[in-house]
Design a protein around this motif. Sequence first.
Motif, mmCIF file in Angstrom:
data_model
loop_
_atom_site.group_PDB
_atom_site.id
_atom_site.type_symbol
_atom_site.label_atom_id
_atom_site.label_comp_id
_atom_site.label_asym_id
_atom_site.label_seq_id
_atom_site.Cartn_x
_atom_site.Cartn_y
_atom_site.Cartn_z
ATOM 1 N N GLU A 161 36.833 34.840 50.906
ATOM 2 C CA GLU A 161 37.031 36.227 50.464
ATOM 3 C C GLU A 161 37.591 37.074 51.611
ATOM 4 O O GLU A 161 38.432 37.945 51.395
ATOM 5 N N ILE A 162 37.111 36.797 52.825
ATOM 6 C CA ILE A 162 37.621 37.549 53.982
ATOM 7 C C ILE A 162 39.116 37.277 54.147
ATOM 8 O O ILE A 162 39.931 38.198 54.297
ATOM 9 N N THR A 163 39.477 35.994 54.100
ATOM 10 C CA THR A 163 40.882 35.637 54.297
ATOM 11 C C THR A 163 41.759 36.236 53.195
ATOM 12 O O THR A 163 42.818 36.802 53.473
ATOM 13 N N ALA A 164 41.279 36.149 51.952
ATOM 14 C CA ALA A 164 42.065 36.712 50.835
ATOM 15 C C ALA A 164 42.193 38.225 51.000
ATOM 16 O O ALA A 164 43.268 38.800 50.769
ATOM 17 N N GLY A 165 41.122 38.883 51.409
ATOM 18 C CA GLY A 165 41.162 40.339 51.596
ATOM 19 C C GLY A 165 42.093 40.724 52.735
ATOM 20 O O GLY A 165 42.833 41.706 52.639
ATOM 21 N N MET A 166 42.087 39.919 53.803
ATOM 22 C CA MET A 166 42.944 40.231 54.950
ATOM 23 C C MET A 166 44.423 40.051 54.611
ATOM 24 O O MET A 166 45.273 40.761 55.149
ATOM 25 N N GLN A 167 44.703 39.094 53.697
ATOM 26 C CA GLN A 167 46.108 38.955 53.265
ATOM 27 C C GLN A 167 46.565 40.237 52.573
ATOM 28 O O GLN A 167 47.672 40.732 52.786
ATOM 29 N N ARG A 168 45.655 40.802 51.770
ATOM 30 C CA ARG A 168 45.998 42.062 51.089
ATOM 31 C C ARG A 168 46.104 43.197 52.116
ATOM 32 O O ARG A 168 46.963 44.073 51.985
ATOM 33 N N PHE A 169 45.223 43.158 53.119
ATOM 34 C CA PHE A 169 45.274 44.231 54.128
ATOM 35 C C PHE A 169 46.593 44.160 54.904
ATOM 36 O O PHE A 169 47.197 45.196 55.214
ATOM 37 N N GLU A 170 47.038 42.935 55.170
ATOM 38 C CA GLU A 170 48.326 42.803 55.878
ATOM 39 C C GLU A 170 49.459 43.440 55.048
ATOM 40 O O GLU A 170 50.323 44.138 55.584
ATOM 41 N N GLN A 171 49.431 43.206 53.743
ATOM 42 C CA GLN A 171 50.441 43.826 52.870
ATOM 43 C C GLN A 171 50.347 45.350 52.953
ATOM 44 O O GLN A 171 51.364 46.046 52.959
ATOM 45 N N GLY A 187 41.250 45.513 34.081
ATOM 46 C CA GLY A 187 41.060 44.105 34.426
ATOM 47 C C GLY A 187 41.676 43.730 35.764
ATOM 48 O O GLY A 187 41.705 42.554 36.139
ATOM 49 N N ARG A 188 42.165 44.710 36.514
ATOM 50 C CA ARG A 188 42.744 44.407 37.822
ATOM 51 C C ARG A 188 41.629 44.089 38.820
ATOM 52 O O ARG A 188 40.596 44.753 38.840
ATOM 53 N N GLU A 189 41.851 43.080 39.651
ATOM 54 C CA GLU A 189 40.795 42.619 40.566
ATOM 55 C C GLU A 189 40.991 43.194 41.977
ATOM 56 O O GLU A 189 42.106 43.288 42.467
ATOM 57 N N TYR A 190 39.890 43.565 42.592
ATOM 58 C CA TYR A 190 39.897 44.074 43.966
ATOM 59 C C TYR A 190 38.946 43.237 44.808
ATOM 60 O O TYR A 190 37.893 42.810 44.317
ATOM 61 N N ILE A 191 39.299 43.049 46.071
ATOM 62 C CA ILE A 191 38.347 42.459 47.015
ATOM 63 C C ILE A 191 37.660 43.616 47.722
ATOM 64 O O ILE A 191 38.298 44.606 48.095
ATOM 65 N N ASP A 192 36.353 43.502 47.879
ATOM 66 C CA ASP A 192 35.559 44.644 48.332
ATOM 67 C C ASP A 192 35.199 44.509 49.808
ATOM 68 O O ASP A 192 34.273 43.778 50.164
ATOM 69 N N PHE A 193 35.929 45.223 50.659
ATOM 70 C CA PHE A 193 35.585 45.310 52.086
ATOM 71 C C PHE A 193 34.855 46.625 52.378
ATOM 72 O O PHE A 193 34.672 46.987 53.541
ATOM 73 N N ALA A 194 34.502 47.367 51.323
ATOM 74 C CA ALA A 194 33.866 48.681 51.514
ATOM 75 C C ALA A 194 32.365 48.630 51.261
ATOM 76 O O ALA A 194 31.589 49.369 51.884
ATOM 77 N N GLY A 195 31.962 47.760 50.343
ATOM 78 C CA GLY A 195 30.534 47.615 50.048
ATOM 79 C C GLY A 195 29.876 48.925 49.618
ATOM 80 O O GLY A 195 28.701 49.155 49.923
ATOM 81 N N GLY A 196 30.642 49.790 48.921
ATOM 82 C CA GLY A 196 30.040 51.048 48.468
ATOM 83 C C GLY A 196 29.576 51.890 49.649
ATOM 84 O O GLY A 196 28.525 52.540 49.580
ATOM 85 N N ILE A 197 30.340 51.863 50.729
ATOM 86 C CA ILE A 197 30.017 52.504 52.030
ATOM 87 C C ILE A 197 28.742 51.887 52.623
ATOM 88 O O ILE A 197 27.686 52.532 52.721
ATOM 89 N N ALA A 198 28.863 50.623 52.982
ATOM 90 C CA ALA A 198 27.791 49.911 53.708
ATOM 91 C C ALA A 198 26.481 49.829 52.920
ATOM 92 O O ALA A 198 25.398 49.884 53.498
ATOM 93 N N VAL A 199 26.611 49.688 51.618
ATOM 94 C CA VAL A 199 25.419 49.648 50.758
ATOM 95 C C VAL A 199 25.199 48.251 50.140
ATOM 96 O O VAL A 199 24.088 47.717 50.169
#
Length: 405
Positions: free
Chosen positions: A387-397, A40-52
């Motif tokens: 979603e971009i902003t939330a994902g970037m916060q995780r990327f900064e971490q 049940g852990r949530e991930y933000i997807d910046f990978a898109g299944g390798i551009a798919v």
Amino acid sequence: MTTPLQVTRELFDDVMVPNYAPAGIIPVKGKSSRVWDQQGREYIDFAGGIAVSSLGHCHPALVKAIQQQAEQLWHLSNVMTNEPALRLAKKLVDATFAEKVYFANSGAEANEAAFKLARRWALDKFGAEKDQIISFSKSFHGRTFFTVTVGGQAAYSDGFGPKPGAVLHAEFNNLASVKALISEHTCAVVLEPIQGEGGIIPATTEFMQGVRELCNQHNALLIMDEVQTGVGRTGKLYAYMHYGVTPDILTTAKSLGGGFPIGAMLTTTDIASHLKVGTHGSTYGGNPLACAVAEAVLDTVNQPNVMAQVLSNEQLFRQQLKAINEKYQVFSEIRGQGMLLGAVLNNQYKGRAREFFLASAEQGLMALVAGVDVVRFAPSLVITPDEITAGMQRFEQAVKQVIGV
Ligand SMILES: Cc1ncc(COP(=O)(O)O)c(C=O)c1O
């Protein structure tokens, strides 16, 4: 009664061929640009299944298309044609330079068809001496033996015995290196407008136009592999449209199916005429389910508002990556276009892209690498600013984790 099978990551090592090393988690659900794992852990997807996953996970238009088609007709083979395939082909032709379409199931298969077509075209028109294919170092065109041989990374093609011949490699963005190899023996030059797997390296306009010119001078076909750059990913339907250069053959896959396997080769009537009945084929190519989904992808993506969103998303990605870099100085450059971006690690962190990728996953972000020096982002084209902003916060971490601050 049999007990239900416990599906764990360990099962992968028990029952799967060990050619992949998947992450420790098993995702079970996706919605838009979010994914959830078994716990049940949530991930933000910046990978898109390798551009798919061009429209994120479970986009309503794609869910509707596949549900409707699933109740209508699943499969025929190419002994007969079908309505979704013909509708999709017509839309691809109307939206591009192409006049004819061949459907496959993946990027590699689309490229395999393109290379075979180029060879057959040259054989028919000029004879057996015109068989050389020029591609580029660091290029990637798939994992069939022909496509991996054409690709510019020997590590992927070595170790399988004799390779298909008459494949030459020039330096990307180096026109002189193409000039040195191209001749009357060249049947095709193949390139990616942005080298994806090779490290998110965009072709310069000068290079692209120069290669087109050289192909014209030597009666060689220009094949553009748009498997990674295609279907809106760079902010135009196909990346060639940015360059004022038209290919003779274009291959597309990945984003075309938005997560359903499909590939296609696009070309002109004249060139296509050399793949006569019986020369090439695939049982599944043009499968109704795949084509129904891809039609919905194309209808949804090929709209001015979506193309504009890709470009505004790119600006947001760039701004936020720049802000991270101002704080922690990890990147030398952000390159790529639209929703295909690479953050290039600077000298201090060179070779450590995988660490950033693993730390991102720990922070709840799916990212990618492109080689050992580049962290790659290839999210949904319609990922939202939030979603971009939330994902970037995780990327900064993740960045902080890797550099230890
Ligand atoms: C430019 C390019 N061509 C071809 C392929 C191969 O596509 P597939 O994995 O669908 O066979 C890829 C996959 O990464 C790619 O990036």
